[in-house]
Design an enzyme around this catalytic site. Sequence first.
Site, PDB file in Angstrom:
ATOM      1  CB  VAL A 117       6.017   4.877   7.203  1.00 56.67           C
ATOM      2  CG1 VAL A 117       4.656   5.490   7.542  1.00 56.67           C
ATOM      3  CG2 VAL A 117       7.090   5.457   8.110  1.00 56.67           C
TER       4      VAL A 117
ATOM      5  CB  CYS B 264      12.977   9.528  11.887  1.00 56.62           C
ATOM      6  SG  CYS B 264      11.954   8.400  10.963  1.00 56.62           S
TER       7      CYS B 264
ATOM      8  CB  THR C  16       8.114  12.955   8.831  1.00 56.01           C
ATOM      9  OG1 THR C  16       7.813  11.849   9.688  1.00 56.01           O
ATOM     10  CG2 THR C  16       8.493  14.158   9.664  1.00 56.01           C
TER      11      THR C  16
ATOM     12  NE  ARG D  79      16.121   4.016   6.002  1.00 59.41           N
ATOM     13  CZ  ARG D  79      14.791   4.142   5.884  1.00 59.41           C
ATOM     14  NH1 ARG D  79      14.261   4.951   5.000  1.00 59.41           N
ATOM     15  NH2 ARG D  79      13.983   3.471   6.696  1.00 59.41           N
TER      16      ARG D  79
ATOM     17  CG  LEU E 289       4.473   3.824  12.730  1.00 60.00           C
ATOM     18  CD1 LEU E 289       4.315   3.060  11.415  1.00 60.00           C
ATOM     19  CD2 LEU E 289       3.503   3.298  13.775  1.00 60.00           C
ATOM     20  NE  ARG E 290       8.737   3.389  19.950  1.00 55.26           N
ATOM     21  CZ  ARG E 290       8.566   2.781  21.126  1.00 55.26           C
ATOM     22  NH1 ARG E 290       9.489   2.838  22.053  1.00 55.26           N
ATOM     23  NH2 ARG E 290       7.459   2.096  21.357  1.00 55.26           N
TER      24      ARG E 290
HETATM   25  C1  UDX Z   1      11.931   7.633  15.804  1.00 64.81           C
HETATM   26  C2  UDX Z   1      10.854   8.035  16.787  1.00 64.81           C
HETATM   27  O1  UDX Z   1      11.089   7.377  18.036  1.00 64.81           O
HETATM   28  C3  UDX Z   1       9.477   7.622  16.258  1.00 64.81           C
HETATM   29  O2  UDX Z   1       8.476   8.060  17.135  1.00 64.81           O
HETATM   30  C4  UDX Z   1       9.280   8.274  14.886  1.00 64.81           C
HETATM   31  O3  UDX Z   1       8.031   7.903  14.339  1.00 64.81           O
HETATM   32  C5  UDX Z   1      10.384   7.853  13.948  1.00 64.81           C
HETATM   33  O4  UDX Z   1      11.660   8.207  14.501  1.00 64.81           O
HETATM   34  P1  UDX Z   1      13.225   5.450  15.140  1.00 64.81           P
HETATM   35  O5  UDX Z   1      14.089   6.425  14.375  1.00 64.81           O
HETATM   36  O6  UDX Z   1      12.744   4.228  14.466  1.00 64.81           O
HETATM   37  O7  UDX Z   1      11.911   6.233  15.712  1.00 64.81           O
HETATM   38  O8  UDX Z   1      14.080   4.941  16.394  1.00 64.81           O
HETATM   39  P2  UDX Z   1      14.274   5.403  17.891  1.00 64.81           P
HETATM   40  O9  UDX Z   1      14.010   4.253  18.741  1.00 64.81           O
HETATM   41  O10 UDX Z   1      13.578   6.672  18.156  1.00 64.81           O
HETATM   42  O11 UDX Z   1      15.879   5.692  17.937  1.00 64.81           O
HETATM   43  C6  UDX Z   1      16.397   6.684  17.097  1.00 64.81           C
HETATM   44  C7  UDX Z   1      17.907   6.751  17.327  1.00 64.81           C
HETATM   45  O12 UDX Z   1      18.175   7.291  18.626  1.00 64.81           O
HETATM   46  C8  UDX Z   1      18.616   5.406  17.270  1.00 64.81           C
HETATM   47  O13 UDX Z   1      19.831   5.561  16.558  1.00 64.81           O
HETATM   48  C9  UDX Z   1      18.922   5.086  18.725  1.00 64.81           C
HETATM   49  O14 UDX Z   1      20.111   4.321  18.852  1.00 64.81           O
HETATM   50  C10 UDX Z   1      19.124   6.471  19.301  1.00 64.81           C
HETATM   51  N1  UDX Z   1      18.838   6.561  20.730  1.00 64.81           N
HETATM   52  C11 UDX Z   1      17.568   6.324  21.164  1.00 64.81           C
HETATM   53  C12 UDX Z   1      19.858   6.943  21.597  1.00 64.81           C
HETATM   54  O15 UDX Z   1      20.998   7.135  21.189  1.00 64.81           O
HETATM   55  N2  UDX Z   1      19.572   7.083  22.918  1.00 64.81           N
HETATM   56  C13 UDX Z   1      18.319   6.866  23.406  1.00 64.81           C
HETATM   57  O16 UDX Z   1      18.121   6.995  24.610  1.00 64.81           O
HETATM   58  C14 UDX Z   1      17.284   6.470  22.508  1.00 64.81           C
END
Ligand code: UDX
Length: 434
Positions: free
Chosen positions: A11, A260, A121, A327, A153-154
Site C-alpha cells: 500500500v 486483506c 485498513t 500471504r 488497491l488490489r
Molecule cells: C482486496 C480488495 O479487492 C481491494 O479493494 C482491497 O483494497 C484489498 O483487498 P486483494 O486482496 O489484493 O484486494 O485481491 P482481490 O483481487 O480482491 O482477491 C482477493 C482474494 O479473493 C484472492 O485470493 C482471489 O483469488 C479471491 N477471489 C477473488 C476469488 O476467490 N473469487 C473471486 O471472484 C475474486
Amino acid sequence: MKIAVVGTGYVGLVTATCLAELGHSVIGMDKDEAKIRIILSGRAPFYEPGLDELLASNLKKGHLRFSSDQAEAIRAAEVIFVCVGTPPQEDGSADMSQIEEVARMIAENLNGYKLVVEKSTVPVKTSFWIKRVMSSFKKSEHPFDVASNPEFLREGSGVGDFMSPDRVIIGVETERARDLLVRIYERFKDRIVITNIDTAELVKHASNSFLALKISFINMIADLCERTDADVEMVARGMGLDPRIGGSFLKAGLGYGGSCFPKDVKALAKIGSELGVDMTLLRDVDAINDDRIRIFMEKIRRALWILKGKTVGILGLAFKPETDDIREAPSIKVIRELLKQGAFLRLYDPKAASNMKELFPEDSQAVSYVASPYQAAQDAHILLILTEWEEFRTLDLARVKTLMANPILIDGRNVFDPAAVRALGFEYASIGRK
Ligand code: UDX
C-alpha cells in the site's frame, strides 16, 4: 504541500509513488534500510505491475524521495499518510502496534501542524486512539488532525486502482483536514466522498467484507452444484447479468487469501461482536472460506486415494495472479496438508516461488521448485491448479499428459473446460462443475 508516507509495503509504496505522479512532493519512509536501498535503485521490493516504471520516473523527477530516517520525514511533512501493517492476531483482531508506534513518533516530532491520515485498513474508532496517543506523547503545543482515507488497491492492479479510483473516501472532522485532502486528490474531485472518520473507516471494512461474502456465497453455491447437475460458472454468469448483483467476485474456487480479506472479515466480526452486534454472517463467510481446503483435499484423495510417496505437481502459489504475494494463500494450506500425507511436491509459480521458499525451503525429495509448468508435470501422479495465472490457460495439455505418470488434473480455479480436458484423456475435477 509536503507529504510523508510511512511504510513502503504494497500500500505505502504504491501510495507514495502515485501521489508523486499526481504532482505532489513526497517522502516515503520505512525502518527497513535494505528496503529503502532497493526502492532508491528504482525497483519495488515486490512484484506489482507498472510500479517500477512509475517509481523510477518519479525518482528521476526529484519530487519523490525515500528515507529510513522517520523523524526527518515527519518533520518535513504537513500531511502524513500512515501505511503500516495491521496484521491479524490470534483472536482475529488487528494488531495495531505499528499504528500506535507511528502515532507516538509523529507526536514526538510535532514541529508544526500535521494531518495524520489513516491509509492502512484500521478498525472503526482507531482515530480516537491515535488522537489519544498523540495528545499524551506530543512534545509541543502545535495542533494536529487525524483523518481516514482508506485504500481500495488490489494487488496486481494497485497502480491502476490508485490512478483511476472508483471513489476517494475522505473521513475528516475539521475543515482544515478536509481542504488539505481535497487539494491532494484534486484530480479525482468528481469522485470524492466526504464523511466523518468512523464512516470512512467502516466503508473500507464493510467493502472488503462484502466482497469476501460474495466469494463465500458463490463457493457455497458451488457445493450445491456439486450435488446436482448445475454448473457454478453458468450460475454465476446467470446471476451476474442482474446489475444489482454484478458478475465480479463470483468466481468459485479455492476461496480468498491475501493480506486483506481474511484479516478484514475476522476484524470486522470481532469489532462488531465487541460492540454487541450479531456478526454470525461474517463468521460464516470465514468458515465457508476455510472449508475450501478440506473440500479440495477430498478431491485429491478421491483421485489418488493414497498420497504417501506420490509426486504432486502444483501450478500456482501466489494468493492470486499478477502478484508474488503468498500471504494467506490457499496454496500454503494445501502444501502443508500434502507434506503431512507424505507426498513429493514439484512447485511452480511465475512470481511467487521465492516467497514460498521462505516457508517451504527446497529439500532433497519432498519439496522442489521448478522453472516451468511442464517440469511440474514431469512424472507427476497428479497436477493441481491453485492460482489462475494467465499462462496456465494456454498450456499444451497434450504435452502435459505425456509428461505425467498419471493424467489426473485437479483445477482449484476452474481454469479449464472440463469436456476439452477429458477429451485429451485426463481424469479432471474442478469446483462446482461436473
Ligand atoms: C482486496 C480488495 O479487492 C481491494 O479493494 C482491497 O483494497 C484489498 O483487498 P486483494 O486482496 O489484493 O484486494 O485481491 P482481490 O483481487 O480482491 O482477491 C482477493 C482474494 O479473493 C484472492 O485470493 C482471489 O483469488 C479471491 N477471489 C477473488 C476469488 O476467490 N473469487 C473471486 O471472484 C475474486
